[in-house]
Design a protein around this motif. Structure first.
Motif: not given
Length: 611
Positions: A495-500, A504-511
């Motif tokens: 789960d830690i790997v999944i959440k990480t 990263i996905l949320q920080e790397s893409i636009r709104k």
């Protein structure tokens, strides 16, 4: 003037008019009667004189006629009497006596024309009727004038003039008129007394009704009606008292209940009934508004209703409505007119910079210069916060060019707040429904959207994307050898790997982009309107950042890698589902060629009969 006096005044005028008409008619008729009576007397006197003179002539005693005439002159009411001879008689019988010559123009006129003349002479003390009657020669009848006179038939032989004193007639008429006047006065007094006696109780009741109704118009139903009348009048008063008692009890309760609402309304009127009517009308409008929004399925629909009310009912022209997320401190613009903002951008990013929201109090630019440092300063404005619940609030801002205009708009705020109060529970309910729906569309571990959301999104967006020439780059992402983490270090470590990766996905893409947990260790990213090169760059960025992460499980340090497949809509397929499948094929191509890489879909990766 009250109604009783008006009726007495009208009755008096009618009776006085009748009396004046009666007296005038009597006076005119009495005058005509006296005048005609004097005329008849003059005719009779003329005939007596004519017959007497004829007898004197036949008997040869014409020299005795003066005595006869003097006796005739002594008849009652005859003041003067004289006779005149015509030129025909003078030529035959001589000049006659000294007083038998024409005395005035009337005598001469009658002798010449042969027609009677009647005239009345009046002053303040005397009234005289002057009558001059001609004697005409006739050959027939008795006497036969032509037997004694050398004249032709129709010639004027002479005339008799008389003056009658008609003072008695005038005095008698005056006395008669005075008596009639006195009788009329007595009759008018009696009639007015009778009218007043019998009509006064009705007028008193009428005045009572007037006073009671006048007070009722101001909302006062405490007035009670009294009357001395029996039967119908008493019944009317009793029924009105019963009605007013019921009205007082009913409206008293309504007034008490409306006072609570009135304190939260801009309605004010000097007439309590009108105020109650307007309050009830507003309550009805608010109720209809609430019943309408209860059937709206989303918050946005409710906001649209409220914006419509502000425009159409309250005639607001320049205003903005904001939604504040108390958890994130973010302020979202729902609507703004004229496209001109009210606040500095910082107030949208941090809701605590909005004075109205931060202080939970109304902000009026008229209270103090530059009251809110983040609001416009070239216009007058007001900002009103509305708390929905612990997580959500609204802020209404509106402006005007002058102080007078903004103060006029401020008067409607109590009513506007009533609409917000009516909408509060419904908005809260829709917010809860949105949260529940959002929970059902998000992955519990990562808070990313889940596959159910993806299905709804594609169903709604595919055709619109094709019509609007919108493109998407699809990234299918899978963690290499993820099962080994679960098997070796447990699911908590997995789960830690999944959440990480989710972070990263949320920080790397636009709104505008979407990150979705597709299932297990698989993730899907939809990049909105990006180029193929841009999509690959984003994919490489995600892969590189994930590779940099180190995980400490017990005494071990673990590093993980990603395989990413990239496909493009609509350039590679006119269905997003097809493009997702292409991205999945590219992903497995990466898995089969060594993992930890980004692979773009190529046509050779599928046989062509898989779809």
């Amino acid at each position: 003037m009250n109604a009783n006096r008006k009726i007495l005044f009208i009755v008096a005028l009618m009776l006085i008019g009748l009396a004046v008409a009666t007296i005038t008619n009597v006076a005119l008729n009495f005058r005509d009667y006296g005048y005609n009576n004097a005329i008849e007397k003059s005719k009779m006197t003329a005939e007596i004189v004519r017959d007497g003179l004829t007898a004197h002539m036949v008997n040869g005693i014409m020299d005795k006629r003066e005595f006869f005439l003097s006796n005739i002159a002594n008849i009652k009411d005859v003041q003067k009497l004289w006779i005149v001879r015509s030129q025909t008689v003078i030529a035959q019988h001589g000049e006659g006596l000294d007083n038998e010559h024409p005395r005035d123009a009337i005598d001469r006129r009658v002798l010449k024309e042969g027609t009677p003349v009647r005239e009345i002479y009046e002053d303040s003390t005397n009234a005289v009727l002057r009558v001059t009657i001609p004697y005409i020669a006739t050959a027939y009848g008795n006497p036969n004038c032509l037997a004694c006179h050398n004249a032709k038939e129709g010639d004027v032989l002479g005339a008799i003039s008389m003056e009658f004193n008609i003072n008695d007639i005038r005095q008698t008429g005056a006395m008669t008129i005075a008596k009639i006047f006195a009788i009329n006065v007595i009759f008018i007094i009696i009639a007015l007394w009778v009218t007043n006696h019998y009509f006064k109780p009705f007028m008193k009741l009428f005045e009572n009704l007037q006073n009671g109704i006048k007070r009722a118009r101001t909302g006062d139903f405490s007035y009670r009606f009294t009357t001395t009348l029996k039967d119908g009048g008493s019944e009317v008063a009793e029924q009105m008292n019963t009605l007013f008692q019921k009205m007082e009890d009913t409206f008293g309760g309504i007034k008490h209940n409306l006072n609570t609402f009135a304190s939260r309304s801009n309605i004010s009127c000097s007439d309590p009934l009108s105020t109650a009517g307007m309050i009830i009308q507003e309550l009805s409008d608010v109720y209809k508004f609430k019943k309408t929004i209860e059937l709206d399925s989303t918050k946005d629909a409710i906001y649209e209703r409220f914006i419509y009310v502000l425009k159409e009912k309250f005639k607001y022209e320049h205003f903005a409505l904001y939604e504040v997320d108390k958890t994130t401190k973010e302020r979202k613009l729902i609507h703004i007119s004229e496209g001109k903002t009210f606040c500095l951008p910082i107030a949208d990013k941090d809701a605590s910079e909005c004075r109205a929201h931060r202080t939970a109090s109304d902000v009026y630019s008229t209270d103090f210069p530059n009251l809110c440092t983040n609001c416009m300063h070239d216009k007058e404005y007001s900002c009103i916060p509305f708390n929905i619940n612990d997580d959500l609030a609204l802020v209404l801002s509106f402006s005007a060019k002058t102080v007078v205009e903004i103060e006029t708009m401020n008067l409607s705020l109590p009513s506007i707040k009533n609409y917000f109060e009516a909408a509060k529970a419904v908005i809260e309910s829709r917010t809860l429904m949105d949260k529940l729906r959002d929970s059902s569309l998000r992955d519990g571990a990562t808070r990313l959207y889940n596959r159910r959301f993806l299905e709804e999104f594609i169903d709604k967006s595919s055709e619109q994307a094709l019509r609007s020439n919108i493109s998407y780059a699809i990234l299918m992402i899978d963690i290499d050898y993820f099962k080994m983490v679960n098997d070796t270090y447990g699911h908590d470590s997995g789960d830690i790997v999944i959440k990480t990766l989710a972070e990263i996905l949320q920080e790397s893409i636009r709104k505008a982009d979407l990150a979705i947990r597709y299932g297990g260790e698989e993730f899907l990213v939809l990049l909105y309107n990006t180029t193929p090169e841009g999509a690959v760059q984003v994919a490489e960025k995600i892969r590189a950042r994930f590779n940099e992460k180190k995980y400490h499980f017990g005494n071990d340090t673990v590093e993980k890698t990603l395989s990413i497949g990239v496909a493009h809509f609509p350039s590679q397929a006119d269905s997003i589902w097809k493009v997702i499948k292409y991205a999945d094929l590219a992903l497995y191509e990466g898995k089969n060629t060594g993992r930890n890489r980004v692979i773009e879909f190529q046509k050779h990766m599928h046989s062509g009969d898989q779809f």
